[in-house]
Enzyme design. Structure first.
Site, mmCIF file in Angstrom:
data_model
loop_
_atom_site.group_PDB
_atom_site.id
_atom_site.type_symbol
_atom_site.label_atom_id
_atom_site.label_comp_id
_atom_site.label_asym_id
_atom_site.label_seq_id
_atom_site.Cartn_x
_atom_site.Cartn_y
_atom_site.Cartn_z
ATOM 1 N N PHE A 136 0.865 -1.183 0.000
ATOM 2 C CA PHE A 136 0.000 0.000 0.000
ATOM 3 C C PHE A 136 0.894 1.222 0.000
ATOM 4 O O PHE A 136 1.745 1.381 0.886
ATOM 5 C CB PHE A 136 -0.916 0.016 1.222
ATOM 6 C CG PHE A 136 -1.840 1.210 1.258
ATOM 7 C CD1 PHE A 136 -3.076 1.155 0.633
ATOM 8 C CD2 PHE A 136 -1.470 2.379 1.891
ATOM 9 C CE1 PHE A 136 -3.928 2.258 0.643
ATOM 10 C CE2 PHE A 136 -2.306 3.484 1.910
ATOM 11 C CZ PHE A 136 -3.540 3.418 1.287
ATOM 12 N N ASP A 221 9.567 2.235 0.963
ATOM 13 C CA ASP A 221 8.461 3.005 1.525
ATOM 14 C C ASP A 221 8.414 2.716 3.028
ATOM 15 O O ASP A 221 7.962 1.661 3.458
ATOM 16 C CB ASP A 221 7.150 2.600 0.840
ATOM 17 C CG ASP A 221 5.938 3.335 1.390
ATOM 18 O OD1 ASP A 221 6.027 3.918 2.493
ATOM 19 O OD2 ASP A 221 4.880 3.306 0.736
ATOM 20 N N LYS A 250 3.679 9.740 8.327
ATOM 21 C CA LYS A 250 3.018 9.232 9.534
ATOM 22 C C LYS A 250 3.706 9.670 10.820
ATOM 23 O O LYS A 250 3.541 10.798 11.262
ATOM 24 C CB LYS A 250 2.861 7.715 9.451
ATOM 25 C CG LYS A 250 1.797 7.279 8.425
ATOM 26 C CD LYS A 250 1.456 5.827 8.548
ATOM 27 C CE LYS A 250 0.399 5.385 7.548
ATOM 28 N NZ LYS A 250 -0.948 5.908 7.837
#
Length: 393
Positions: A136, A221, A250
């Site tokens: 994702f 990522d 995040k």
């Protein structure tokens, strides 16, 4: 709570479905809803709230910075922006040295960081990207092209780029997919949205070899797995593999929106003036927030805390026979249940005063604040069998 929920339904686009709770206050690792009920937050805004809620270091840094400069645009620079870039490069340490230096581009989110990195790979003159099934990388058009789940992608096709999906952890499949036309291999060192799937030993090293053989970039990522989440600054460090590109977001801002693209070696200079931009990315308030997060993690010894407490939680969860597998590193934890009862478990946990997350019908994810206390972890583990009972697992 019902009033807030009904107002939400009337005023906000229905992209997330009805909210599970209307939250009004947080302190440390606890939050309270509009009815006054208290919860232990074991999700942290999906691995975002590194220091929990209302941490004085974060509140102080944001407040102080807003009293001087809030926004200046990227025609100019500020001290927090430069210092944060330097700090991230320092924390990447050996990777920066091995690749001969690095540079940072700041964004506002993980999807935007991955969009920027995707554009960066095009500057190689190639367009093919190899990514993993289960990965994702975001919901914007470029990031979505790299995201595995068909239900997310198909309503918006055609999407950018030539993208090949390969099974995660299968080094042979990865090697077979990469060619001389491949711009980059993009992988999560730990797949978060898939249910916390950890890269097998040797897999990231194999990806590095394959990238080098074909002159492709290796892009990690670390949006969910970075910034101390696994007990290391970045999850890939445990594998002793040096990437060309790292994307972050995040937990970097501890709840304040910020992301980053870090280019190492030749990737550091692929984006030049006019190639990319952002209005708010790298603004001094966001950078001050991120610096407060990084300084607090270092000063309070949170990496060691995360490693030790994460192992205790994983061991405690695995002790129940209704849990068939527990995965993860540090405080990024996933587990499989014996049945497709994850939704019921999440609801039962909420009723018991704990916020957790379902990633698939059979998988649960925990990503609590890095400041989670031993007592809160112990209270959750004590309640865990009763939560499974209530969910009829």
């Amino acid at each position: 709570m019902n009033d807030l929920t009904s107002r939400y339904t009337e005023a906000l686009m229905n992209t997330f479905g009805p909210p599970k709770l209307a939250l009004v206050r947080g302190k440390g690792t606890h939050v309270w809803d509009a009815d006054g009920k208290e919860y232990v937050d074991l999700l942290a805004g999906i691995a975002v709230n590194s220091l929990g809620h209302g941490h004085p270091a974060l509140v102080g840094a944001i407040t102080e910075q807003l009293q001087t400069l809030g926004h200046v645009s990227n025609f100019f620079t500020t001290g927090p922006q430069v210092e944060l870039a330097e700090t991230l490069l320092r924390l990447l340490g050996g990777g920066v040295t091995a690749q001969g230096g690095g540079k940072v581009f700041f964004t506002n989110s993980g999807a935007e960081a991955n969009e920027g990195a995707f554009k960066l790979t095009r500057r190689t003159g190639r367009t093919h990207v190899v990514v993993a099934e289960g990965g994702f990388h975001g919901r914007t058009m470029g990031a979505l092209a790299l995201t595995s789940k068909a239900a997310y992608r198909e309503p918006f096709e055609p999407l950018p780029g030539e993208v090949t999906f390969v099974p995660y952890g299968d080094a042979d499949a990865l090697a077979a997919a990469v060619t001389g036309d491949t711009a980059a291999i993009c992988l999560e060192p730990i797949q978060g949205e898939a249910g916390v799937v950890v890269a097998p030993d040797g897999y990231l090293a194999a990806a590095r070899r394959v990238a080098d053989e074909h002159g492709a970039l290796l892009w990690f990522d670390e949006v969910q797995s970075g910034i101390g989440r696994t007990g290391d600054w970045f999850a890939h460090l445990r594998h002793e593999v040096v990437p060309d590109v790292v994307t972050l977001a995040k937990g970097l801002g501890g709840g304040f929106p910020i992301g980053a693209v870090v280019g190492l070696g030749r990737a550091a200079d692929l984006l030049q003036p006019g190639n990319h931009g952002t209005t708010f990315g790298g603004n001094p308030v966001a950078c001050a927030a991120a610096l407060a997060v990084l300084r607090t993690i270092e000063a309070d010894g949170l990496l060691e805390h995360v490693r030790v407490l994460g192992e205790k939680i994983r061991d405690g969860l695995a002790a129940d026979p209704r849990v068939t597998e527990v995965r993860g590193e540090g405080l990024l934890i996933g587990l499989d249940l014996v049945s497709e009862s994850a939704a019921a478990v999440v609801q039962a946990a909420q009723e018991a005063g704990f916020i957790i997350n379902m990633t698939t019908p059979q998988r649960i994810r925990l990503a609590p604040p890095l400041v989670l206390t031993d007592d809160d972890a112990a209270s959750f583990l004590q309640a865990w069998p009763g939560i499974l009972d209530a969910a009829e697992v």
